[in-house]
Design a protein around this motif. Structure first.
Motif, PDB file in Angstrom:
ATOM      1  N   VAL A  33       0.838  -1.199   0.000  1.00 41.69           N
ATOM      2  CA  VAL A  33       0.000   0.000   0.000  1.00 41.69           C
ATOM      3  C   VAL A  33       0.873   1.250   0.000  1.00 41.69           C
ATOM      4  O   VAL A  33       0.655   2.180  -0.779  1.00 41.69           O
ATOM      5  N   GLU A  34       1.877   1.267   0.874  1.00 43.32           N
ATOM      6  CA  GLU A  34       2.755   2.433   0.974  1.00 43.32           C
ATOM      7  C   GLU A  34       3.533   2.662  -0.320  1.00 43.32           C
ATOM      8  O   GLU A  34       3.674   3.804  -0.775  1.00 43.32           O
ATOM      9  N   ALA A  35       4.023   1.589  -0.918  1.00 45.76           N
ATOM     10  CA  ALA A  35       4.775   1.716  -2.175  1.00 45.76           C
ATOM     11  C   ALA A  35       3.885   2.273  -3.285  1.00 45.76           C
ATOM     12  O   ALA A  35       4.310   3.160  -4.042  1.00 45.76           O
ATOM     13  N   ALA A  36       2.662   1.773  -3.382  1.00 41.97           N
ATOM     14  CA  ALA A  36       1.742   2.262  -4.408  1.00 41.97           C
ATOM     15  C   ALA A  36       1.379   3.722  -4.162  1.00 41.97           C
ATOM     16  O   ALA A  36       1.309   4.519  -5.105  1.00 41.97           O
ATOM     17  N   ALA A  37       1.161   4.080  -2.904  1.00 37.73           N
ATOM     18  CA  ALA A  37       0.828   5.472  -2.572  1.00 37.73           C
ATOM     19  C   ALA A  37       1.993   6.400  -2.897  1.00 37.73           C
ATOM     20  O   ALA A  37       1.798   7.490  -3.441  1.00 37.73           O
ATOM     21  N   LYS A  38       3.208   5.973  -2.585  1.00 32.30           N
ATOM     22  CA  LYS A  38       4.384   6.798  -2.890  1.00 32.30           C
ATOM     23  C   LYS A  38       4.563   6.960  -4.394  1.00 32.30           C
ATOM     24  O   LYS A  38       4.924   8.045  -4.870  1.00 32.30           O
ATOM     25  N   GLN A  39       4.327   5.892  -5.142  1.00 35.35           N
ATOM     26  CA  GLN A  39       4.439   5.965  -6.597  1.00 35.35           C
ATOM     27  C   GLN A  39       3.395   6.932  -7.164  1.00 35.35           C
ATOM     28  O   GLN A  39       3.711   7.761  -8.020  1.00 35.35           O
ATOM     29  N   GLN A  40       2.166   6.833  -6.675  1.00 33.05           N
ATOM     30  CA  GLN A  40       1.110   7.732  -7.136  1.00 33.05           C
ATOM     31  C   GLN A  40       1.445   9.177  -6.774  1.00 33.05           C
ATOM     32  O   GLN A  40       1.298  10.084  -7.593  1.00 33.05           O
ATOM     33  N   ALA A  41       1.906   9.400  -5.549  1.00 33.40           N
ATOM     34  CA  ALA A  41       2.269  10.749  -5.114  1.00 33.40           C
ATOM     35  C   ALA A  41       3.399  11.310  -5.976  1.00 33.40           C
ATOM     36  O   ALA A  41       3.333  12.467  -6.423  1.00 33.40           O
ATOM     37  N   ALA A  42       4.415  10.515  -6.216  1.00 34.46           N
ATOM     38  CA  ALA A  42       5.551  10.964  -7.027  1.00 34.46           C
ATOM     39  C   ALA A  42       5.096  11.361  -8.426  1.00 34.46           C
ATOM     40  O   ALA A  42       5.601  12.338  -8.994  1.00 34.46           O
TER      41      ALA A  42
END
Length: 139
Positions: A33-42
């Protein structure tokens, strides 16, 4: 102007995502979840910091530190603290940072006691019941 510095906080037992009651919470892990959220944010040129703790005081400390770090908004899944923590509520209100309340399961379709939140009335928005992987960006 959209927020550019976000903090994503996950409360107690969310470190068990992927293995804890998968029929309710799904099979997606918190690191996923955190990795996907960071990718989306980036992809949106947004800085996203993540934090998880099973300890109420650690979450309060993290929220208070967010003000000094220039955090523009907080996304928080308080977990079980949703129904009990005036301390986390007061920390969120005390720092004056807008926040979104988030829940993996639909808390309104579960036990009666899960329907009460100390956070919803002051949140910018509340999202629940979307699971850990059904929403674009992972949560």
């Amino acid at each position: 102007m959209p927020s550019r510095n976000l903090l994503f906080i996950n409360g107690p037992n969310l470190n068990l995502l992927g293995t804890r009651e998968p029929h309710i919470y799904g099979s997606t892990t918190l690191p996923d979840v955190e990795a996907a959220a960071k990718q989306q944010a980036a992809s949106l040129s947004i800085s996203l910091a993540t934090f998880q703790s099973n300890h109420e005081g650690a979450i309060v400390d993290r929220i208070q530190a967010a003000r000094d770090e220039g955090v523009d908004a907080i996304v928080i899944n308080p977990g079980a603290f949703t129904h009990t923590s005036v301390a986390i509520r007061d920390a969120l209100l005390g720092v004056g940072i807008p926040y979104v309340e988030l829940h993996v399961s639909n808390v309104h379709a579960r036990e009666e006691w899960r329907r009460h939140s100390y956070f919803t009335d002051k949140a910018v928005a509340m999202v629940c019941g979307m699971g850990g992987s059904r929403v674009h960006g992972g949560y």
